[in-house]
Design a protein around this motif. Structure first.
Motif, PDB file in Angstrom:
ATOM      1  N   TYR A 127      55.626 -58.639  45.407  1.00 26.49           N
ATOM      2  CA  TYR A 127      55.126 -58.251  44.083  1.00 26.49           C
ATOM      3  C   TYR A 127      54.865 -59.486  43.213  1.00 26.49           C
ATOM      4  N   LEU A 128      55.827 -60.401  43.194  1.00 27.99           N
ATOM      5  CA  LEU A 128      55.659 -61.620  42.388  1.00 27.99           C
ATOM      6  C   LEU A 128      54.483 -62.454  42.876  1.00 27.99           C
ATOM      7  N   ASN A 129      54.288 -62.478  44.192  1.00 27.45           N
ATOM      8  CA  ASN A 129      53.176 -63.237  44.758  1.00 27.45           C
ATOM      9  C   ASN A 129      51.838 -62.655  44.311  1.00 27.45           C
ATOM     10  N   LYS A 131      51.284 -60.802  41.704  1.00 22.70           N
ATOM     11  CA  LYS A 131      51.149 -60.972  40.255  1.00 22.70           C
ATOM     12  C   LYS A 131      50.716 -62.385  39.889  1.00 22.70           C
ATOM     13  N   GLU A 132      51.320 -63.385  40.543  1.00 22.08           N
ATOM     14  CA  GLU A 132      50.979 -64.774  40.240  1.00 22.08           C
ATOM     15  C   GLU A 132      49.557 -65.111  40.677  1.00 22.08           C
ATOM     16  N   LEU A 133      49.066 -64.452  41.703  1.00 21.08           N
ATOM     17  CA  LEU A 133      47.700 -64.688  42.162  1.00 21.08           C
ATOM     18  C   LEU A 133      46.665 -63.959  41.315  1.00 21.08           C
ATOM     19  N   GLY A 134      47.123 -63.132  40.381  1.00 21.33           N
ATOM     20  CA  GLY A 134      46.212 -62.413  39.506  1.00 21.33           C
ATOM     21  C   GLY A 134      45.488 -61.263  40.181  1.00 21.33           C
ATOM     22  N   TYR A 215      51.002 -51.591  43.027  1.00 21.08           N
ATOM     23  CA  TYR A 215      50.098 -52.595  42.462  1.00 21.08           C
ATOM     24  C   TYR A 215      48.992 -52.039  41.564  1.00 21.08           C
TER      25      TYR A 215
END
Length: 287
Positions: A127-129, A131-134, A215
């Motif tokens: 999830y964090l990955n 989110k950080e990739l937009g 997502y």
């Protein structure tokens, strides 16, 4: 000259057992179809068993008016087509070079791919990955994370290893590049495994709901399976025709939604079924 096969007791026993197993497997689908096509009174009285009673299509008319249903159908087709195409390209471009014994680091890459079948970063890391990739709330958050299955890659890699190396050697003598060999020689000979991969990825993508649940934020981007989840688990039916005179039970609505969602995969499977067994068997000869 044709000879008649002798029917023995064991033959009859096996036939009966297989027939019963087939009936057990098919009955849930037959029952759901029968309920979805029956009138509400028969459904509420639990009179439907195998055949529709009071045949009508009221439940399917209601399904067409469920809020976001048709839009979710369109979204699912889009996610399935794009996801399957990307997954097929990535899996092929991964499996082909790893099928070559002369590739440096081949063993290491194979071990790393197999490692992902047993261990993963987990839901939070994923999830964090994303989110950080937009990629949140977009189609790419759905189709990119699972664009290559380690199991499918191993099947395809093993299939490529069975193809005659003499074909590639002859092509290289004629000056063909590795990409030209893959596109013009290998892929035309790989119809069984490609068809198998299409089925595996398409069915997986079509039935997926959890990734989308995590997502996707906008309801207008939800796939069909999230709408079905809402209908089947919570019974939330935002009907555009609630004020109509038609009476349809919640059970009939749920089952008709399930039937409608199954139709595309039921159509896809017979089209590539003849390649499926061959692709799996050849791809599974070696480990």
């Amino acid at each position: 000259m044709l000879t008649r096969k002798k029917i023995t007791g064991s033959y009859i026993t096996v036939s009966v057992i297989l027939s019963l197993c087939t009936l057990i497997i098919l009955y849930p689908f037959i029952y759901i179809l029968a309920v979805s096509l029956s009138d509400s009174v028969s459904v509420m009285q639990n009179d439907v068993w195998l055949w529709p009673i009071g045949f009508n299509l009221d439940a399917y008319k209601k399904v067409a008016s469920v809020n976001n249903f048709l839009n979710s159908y369109k979204n699912t087709f889009l996610y399935t087509l794009v996801g399957t195409a990307i997954a097929l390209v990535v899996t092929t471009l991964t499996a082909y070079p790893l099928s070559k014994s002369y590739l440096k680091g081949r063993r290491f890459f194979n071990l790393m791919i197999v490692f992902t079948m047993m261990f993963s970063g987990g839901l939070v890391a994923g999830y964090l990955n994303i989110k950080e990739l937009g990629l949140m709330n977009s189609i790419w958050a759905i189709v990119l994370p699972g664009c290559c299955s380690a199991y499918n890659m191993i099947l395809m890699r093993t299939f490529f290893e069975q193809l005659p190396t003499s074909l590639e050697e002859s092509a290289k003598l004629d000056g063909a590049s590795d990409m030209a060999i893959l596109l013009k020689i290998i892929l035309p000979l790989s119809t069984p495994i490609i068809s198998t991969m299409i089925l595996f990825y398409a069915v997986g993508r079509w039935n997926s709901w959890f990734t989308e649940f995590i997502y996707l934020l906008d309801a207008d981007k939800f796939p069909l399976q999230l709408v079905i989840r809402s209908v089947v688990l919570t019974g939330e039916m935002d009907m555009a025709a609630q004020g109509s005179s038609e009476v349809v039970t919640a059970t009939s609505l749920k089952y008709s939604v399930v039937i409608v969602s199954m139709v595309p995969m039921l159509i896809l499977y017979p089209l590539i079924q003849k390649y499926l067994v061959k692709g799996i068997m050849i791809g599974a000869i070696k480990g």
